[in-house]
Every structure is written in C-alpha cells, then in structure tokens.
Write a protein that holds these residues in place. Structure first.
Motif, PDB file in Angstrom:
ATOM      1  N   MET A 146      39.267  42.010  53.505  1.00 24.83           N
ATOM      2  CA  MET A 146      38.266  41.713  54.531  1.00 24.83           C
ATOM      3  C   MET A 146      37.214  40.757  53.996  1.00 24.83           C
ATOM      4  SD  MET A 146      37.903  45.577  56.072  1.00 24.83           S
ATOM      5  CE  MET A 146      36.688  45.254  57.350  1.00 24.83           C
ATOM      6  N   SER A 147      36.776  41.003  52.779  1.00 26.17           N
ATOM      7  CA  SER A 147      35.776  40.124  52.175  1.00 26.17           C
ATOM      8  C   SER A 147      36.337  38.723  51.962  1.00 26.17           C
ATOM      9  CB  SER A 147      35.297  40.708  50.842  1.00 26.17           C
ATOM     10  OG  SER A 147      34.350  39.864  50.227  1.00 26.17           O
ATOM     11  N   PHE A 430      35.507  56.126  38.727  1.00 31.43           N
ATOM     12  CA  PHE A 430      36.791  56.095  39.433  1.00 31.43           C
ATOM     13  C   PHE A 430      37.022  54.710  40.035  1.00 31.43           C
ATOM     14  CE2 PHE A 430      39.426  56.605  43.234  1.00 31.43           C
ATOM     15  CZ  PHE A 430      40.533  57.229  42.682  1.00 31.43           C
ATOM     16  N   PHE A 431      36.048  54.241  40.832  1.00 32.84           N
ATOM     17  CA  PHE A 431      36.069  52.875  41.356  1.00 32.84           C
ATOM     18  C   PHE A 431      35.256  51.977  40.433  1.00 32.84           C
ATOM     19  CE2 PHE A 431      36.924  54.712  45.710  1.00 32.84           C
ATOM     20  CZ  PHE A 431      38.109  54.025  45.933  1.00 32.84           C
ATOM     21  N   VAL A 432      35.746  50.800  40.167  1.00 33.62           N
ATOM     22  CA  VAL A 432      35.000  49.841  39.356  1.00 33.62           C
ATOM     23  C   VAL A 432      34.926  48.505  40.087  1.00 33.62           C
ATOM     24  CG1 VAL A 432      35.579  50.925  37.154  1.00 33.62           C
ATOM     25  CG2 VAL A 432      37.076  49.143  38.074  1.00 33.62           C
ATOM     26  N   THR A 433      33.860  47.806  39.813  1.00 34.44           N
ATOM     27  CA  THR A 433      33.682  46.420  40.272  1.00 34.44           C
ATOM     28  C   THR A 433      33.337  45.637  39.020  1.00 34.44           C
ATOM     29  OG1 THR A 433      31.397  47.016  40.854  1.00 34.44           O
ATOM     30  CG2 THR A 433      32.987  46.906  42.656  1.00 34.44           C
ATOM     31  N   PRO A 434      34.337  45.128  38.294  1.00 30.89           N
ATOM     32  CA  PRO A 434      34.117  44.535  36.980  1.00 30.89           C
ATOM     33  C   PRO A 434      32.951  43.550  36.950  1.00 30.89           C
ATOM     34  CG  PRO A 434      36.447  44.629  37.455  1.00 30.89           C
ATOM     35  CD  PRO A 434      35.738  45.052  38.713  1.00 30.89           C
ATOM     36  N   GLN A 447      34.727  42.249  47.195  1.00 32.96           N
ATOM     37  CA  GLN A 447      35.864  41.469  46.714  1.00 32.96           C
ATOM     38  C   GLN A 447      36.340  41.941  45.350  1.00 32.96           C
ATOM     39  OE1 GLN A 447      34.461  37.261  47.249  1.00 32.96           O
ATOM     40  NE2 GLN A 447      36.460  36.986  48.175  1.00 32.96           N
ATOM     41  N   MET A 448      35.501  42.728  44.648  1.00 36.43           N
ATOM     42  CA  MET A 448      35.807  43.134  43.273  1.00 36.43           C
ATOM     43  C   MET A 448      36.377  44.544  43.175  1.00 36.43           C
ATOM     44  SD  MET A 448      32.191  42.077  41.518  1.00 36.43           S
ATOM     45  CE  MET A 448      31.257  40.637  42.021  1.00 36.43           C
ATOM     46  N   LEU A 449      36.177  45.356  44.201  1.00 33.00           N
ATOM     47  CA  LEU A 449      36.464  46.783  44.096  1.00 33.00           C
ATOM     48  C   LEU A 449      37.917  47.056  43.718  1.00 33.00           C
ATOM     49  CD1 LEU A 449      35.115  49.601  44.579  1.00 33.00           C
ATOM     50  CD2 LEU A 449      36.187  49.546  46.840  1.00 33.00           C
TER      51      LEU A 449
END
Length: 593
Positions: A146-147, A430-434, A447-449
């Motif tokens: 979506m992003s 658990f979730f990362v957005t580097p 866009q990173m998730l």
C-alpha cells in the motif's frame, strides 16, 4: 446620375450577399469543427452626400459571449481539479479496498489477531506458530504494498505535472504567435476571426490545466496572466520550467527532492489554485502524503504495541543471541534511566536457569549496560559500538538469553519512555522496521515493516512465556514450556482500544488496531466519494455552460440554410436591378444615337 447610383447600389447588394453566402457556406462546412464559432457579416447603410447609396460590407464577426466564455474557462479549471482528484482517489479506493473485504488491511489485522489467539490456546503448537508468522507477514506485505503504491501514484502525479507544463508551454507559444498574426491582419483592415478561433482554443486548453486571467488590447492581442499577475503570454510567451523527480519516497517532498514550477525566478507551485496542475500538486504533496501518514501511524502502533509485549517474554527454547534494533551514535553517553531492576538469565534448551543476575535500577549508558552484563552474567557476552545496537549472546550455542523487568518498570532516555529494557534496546522485537525504532520519525515506516528474520526462520523464538524473575538459583525452571502469559497478552492487545494520535486526515482517536485500519479505508472511501460528487456536479455545470455557448457560437444548420435562401433571393433581386439598369442604359444609348 441617379441611374448610375442605382447601378452602384445594386452592385453593393451583390457584393454584400455574395460575402454573406460565403460566410454562411463556411459556417455549414465547419458545423462540427471543434472550437469553430459562427461567423456573420455586418452590413451598414452607405450614405453619399446625405443620400443613400446602397449597403457597405462591415466587419466579419464571430458570434461569441465573452462573459460566458470567461465563466466556462473558470469552470474548466475547477473541473480539471476535480477530474484529477476523482481519478487518483478512485485508484486509492481500489487499492485500499473496503473495510469488509477479506483482503483489506483491517481484515488482515483481524486474521493476525485470530492467529495469535490460536497460538495462545496451544503455545507449544508448531503449526499455530507458523500460522501466526504467515499472517504477520501478510500484514507487513500489505502495508509495504500500500505504501509503495502511494509513492508510485505520487510519482505518476509528478510525471503528469511535467507533461501538463509541456502542454501549457505549447499553447502559450501558440497564443504569442497568433497575437502577432492577428495584430498584423487587423492593422491591414482585414478580418482575423479564424485566427481568433485558434487562439481561443489555446486559451481554453490552458484553462483546463491552471486558472488564468486575460485582457485584450485595442490591437487585438490578448495578454494572458496568472490571477496573481504573472504574465504568461503577450507578444512573447513565457516558459514554465521544472525538473521532474527522479524517484519518489515518503521522505521526498516539495522543496526536498521535488522541484517547483517556475517562470524565471518565480515559483508558481503553490500559486496555482485550480486546474489539473493544482489537482496533481494536491495529490502529490497533500492528499497522498496524508494517506501515507495514516499507514505509517498504523504501522507504528502495530509494531510498538506488539513489540512492547513481545520484549517482555521469551521464546522456548530462548534465542541464543539477542540483537538490539536501536543504534547509538555515542555509546558512552549516560542517558538511560532504569527505574526498576532487570533480571538477565542464561537458560538451557528446557528453560532451566544456568546463570542469572539482577541489574539494579540506575542510570546507564549503552556501554555501561554492556559492561555490566559482561561483568555479572557468566556464560554471556554483550557487545555494543557506535552506530550499532546492543547484542547479548550465550557463549554456549545450546543455551539462550532471556530477560525480564520488575513490575511497574519505566525506561527513559529523556525522549523515549517504554516499559522494558529489552523493548528500549529492541532486543526481542517481533516486527522490525530496519533503521527505525520506537521514538524515531515514522515517515515511511510502512514500507519497511517486516517480521524479524530469525523468528521467520525459527518460529519457536516467538515469545509465548515470560522469564520468572524469582528463578534466582541455578537449576530453577526460568521459562516453563507451557507458559502462555505473553502470547495471551499479545492476543488481548488486538481487542484493546488504543489512544492513537492524529495522522493525515484522521483525528486523535481511540480504537483497536483493526479498527484504525478500517478508519483508514473509510476515510479513503469518503474522500473518493466526495471527489466523485464534486466531479459529477462540475461536469453537469460545465455541460450546461457549453450548451449555452453552443447556442450563441455554434452553427445551426437549419438557420444557416434559411439565411442562405434569404441571401440568394436578395442576390437575385440585386442582379435584377442591375439588369433593369442595363436595359435603361441601352435605351438611353439608342435615343442618343
């Protein structure tokens, strides 16, 4: 003498009616030509020495209503804006879907919540762990898509702006050229009506892209300018310039990666209020970035709310290495305030304590946390360096690292405040957005998730239970195999109404994660519906105004044919007068002889 006047009068009638028939035939031939306006001759009575001497051919005129044309051009600019917004928002709605759609982001989050709930009932089920990871990846991928689609639409809008500028520049050049030709023709006393039609078409085209004003000089030239007074075309045309964006991302904005629309040193970007360009600029710089902000807010809440709980627990077996996501420019700065003690433990594959230590409440730098672990927790090694995160590893590859905070814990660096030291460092996310952690700017994080890669590879690393803070002796069971405290708390988080700060077009609200996803979809649908309504209304209004213009300027074949008969009869009558005059001259000539 009177016979000569009669002959000249009849000749003037012939000439006038011949010109009128020529004009009429031209009208009929161009009845369906876009932009063509009906032409008519303007006869005036000719008087010589106070005596009528026939008819004089006046100027060939166009049938136009200048006031109506100005209104139409203003309406064209408004329609251009609504056409762009309607088209782009329709694309957004197709992308986002409806809240009830199985493929909507709201439904995806609900399915993730159901998968977490399923794992909470059977925490040791490998199938349920895999299902949870699969659903989490679907959520992350949908947010990514979506992003990315929003940024693609922003780039499309930027490309369309450059294309629109090309069209405007072509039409401004045409106006300047036609201005010169019209003034020359009129200076010679000749009609320039066909050239004026062409110039009107050029002005009409520009009015679709941007709002303009204009006035006409006595020489016939038209000066086109912006509502604020910047000249666009006169005897020469100005050139609009801009450099299109090479790439588009959430952090690329007008003035920071996106150039303005310029005439020389003047930036017109935010001075164009109506027209297709105004709609494109609004979509690129306001509407779509607001939707991006809403997605980023959802991503932030999903990441931080779930990570805050996941960091309080441990997988079973525990991870051999905990890799912190938060990086430090200077690891020696003392800025981490720990309110309550934190227990670190080395455990075996069964969750039994191998070594443990309780880090007291105090103020620490990242380097001091590293040093404390290395000094107080045998069987574990901690490392941290400038530009990197904290890493804690069990020296025995068969052992794992786990940690738990005391109740009512608060960790702060003066800017970010969280409830566990593991969450602050991002050791068990658990979730990362580097490159982006809790407290950082959220622009573009959707866009990173992604799900942390080692959890994807080893699903047993999902936190289901919690390290027992009271397991202080070697040999104590620190992490029970059937403990589901953390995974249950994660499942409950999906049903909790959370305070979510305003973002994009959504105000401060209190709702669930899936509810906020539904709010994003509902807001997009509302915006699309509003744009469609405005677009429909404006199209109807424009059609009515064009009908009125057609009634004034358009060619009515029936009317033209009736006029043609009228001119033909008048021509025949004038010819008859000439014939009678000829006969009379012949009679006079015979008498003289």
């Amino acid at each position: 003498m009177s016979l000569t006047i009669s002959l000249m009068t009849a000749l003037s009638g012939l000439q006038l009616n011949q010109a009128a028939m020529t004009s009429t035939s031209n009208n009929v031939a161009n009845a369906n030509t876009p932009g063509y306006t009906r032409k008519s001759v303007e006869p005036t009575a000719r008087v010589v020495s106070g005596v009528g001497a026939g008819v004089q051919l006046g100027e060939l005129r166009r049938s136009v209503d200048e006031r109506l044309i100005r209104e139409i051009r203003e309406a064209n600019a408004m329609l251009g804006t609504y056409d762009i917004k309607g088209g782009y928002l329709d694309r957004v709605q197709n992308l986002f879907g409806k809240p009830a759609d199985n493929s909507s982001i709201a439904n995806r989050i609900d399915q993730l919540g159901a998968a977490v709930a399923g794992l909470s009932t059977t925490p040791e089920s490998a199938t349920e762990r895999i299902n949870m990871i699969n659903e989490a990846q679907k959520v992350a991928q949908q947010l990514n898509d979506m992003s990315e689609a929003i940024q693609e639409m922003r780039l499309d809008a930027d490309v369309e702006i450059s294309q629109a500028i090309g069209v405007i520049n072509e039409q401004l050049e045409a106006i300047a050229r036609l201005n010169g030709e019209i003034s020359q023709v009129k200076a010679m006393g000749q009609p320039a009506v066909e050239l004026e039609d062409q110039r009107d078409i050029a002005i009409d085209t520009i009015s679709q892209y941007m709002e303009i004003n204009y006035f006409q000089r006595s020489t016939g030239e038209i000066v086109v300018y912006t509502p604020e007074g910047t000249i666009l075309a006169d005897s020469v045309a100005q050139t609009l310039t801009r450099n299109p964006a090479a790439v588009m991302s959430p952090t690329v904005t007008y003035g920071a990666g996106i150039d303005g629309i310029n005439i020389g040193p003047i930036d017109l970007t935010n001075r164009i209020d109506e027209g297709r360009i105004a709609g494109l600029v609004a979509m690129r710089d306001t509407e779509l970035p607001e939707m991006q902000a809403e997605l980023d807010r959802l991503t932030e809440q999903l990441r931080d709310q779930l990570n805050a709980i996941h960091n309080q627990g441990s997988g079973h077996p525990a991870a051999n290495t905990l890799n912190g996501q938060r990086t430090f420019a200077d690891i020696t700065v003392d800025n981490i305030v720990v309110d309550e003690p934190v227990r670190f433990s080395v455990v075996d594959a069964d969750g039994v304590t191998v070594n443990t230590a309780l880090m007291p409440a105090d103020t620490y730098s990242a380097e001091e946390v590293q040093d404390w672990v290395n000094a107080n927790l045998p069987g574990a090694t901690a490392t941290v360096s400038n530009g990197n995160g904290l890493q804690i590893t069990a020296t025995n590859p068969d052992h794992g690292i786990a940690m738990v905070d005391s109740p009512n814990q608060s960790i702060t660096d003066g800017t970010v405040t969280v409830e566990s030291l593991s969450h602050y460092f991002g050791l068990n996310d658990f979730f990362v957005t580097p490159g982006n952690v809790t407290g950082d700017a959220t622009t573009g994080i959707s866009q990173m998730l992604e799900v942390r890669s080692d959890i994807v590879d080893e699903p047993h690393l999902i936190s289901r239970g919690r390290l027992d803070i009271n397991a202080t002796a070697v040999g104590d069971v620190a992490i029970a195999a059937g403990d589901n405290a953390i995974i249950t708390a994660l499942a409950e988080k999906f049903d909790e109404e959370l305070p979510i700060q305003a973002a994009g077009g959504l105000p401060l609200s209190r709702t669930t994660l899936a509810g906020y996803g539904a709010d994003i979809l509902a807001n997009a649908a509302m915006e699309a519906n509003s744009a469609t309504t405005q677009q429909s209304f404006q199209r109807t209004l424009n059609a009515e105004m064009e009908f009125r213009r057609s009634a004034v300027s358009g060619v009515n074949i029936d009317e033209e044919m009736a006029n043609l008969v009228l001119y033909q009869n008048a021509y025949s009558a004038s010819a008859r007068v000439i014939d009678v005059a000829r006969q009379m001259f012949d009679t006079l000539d015979g008498i003289v002889r």
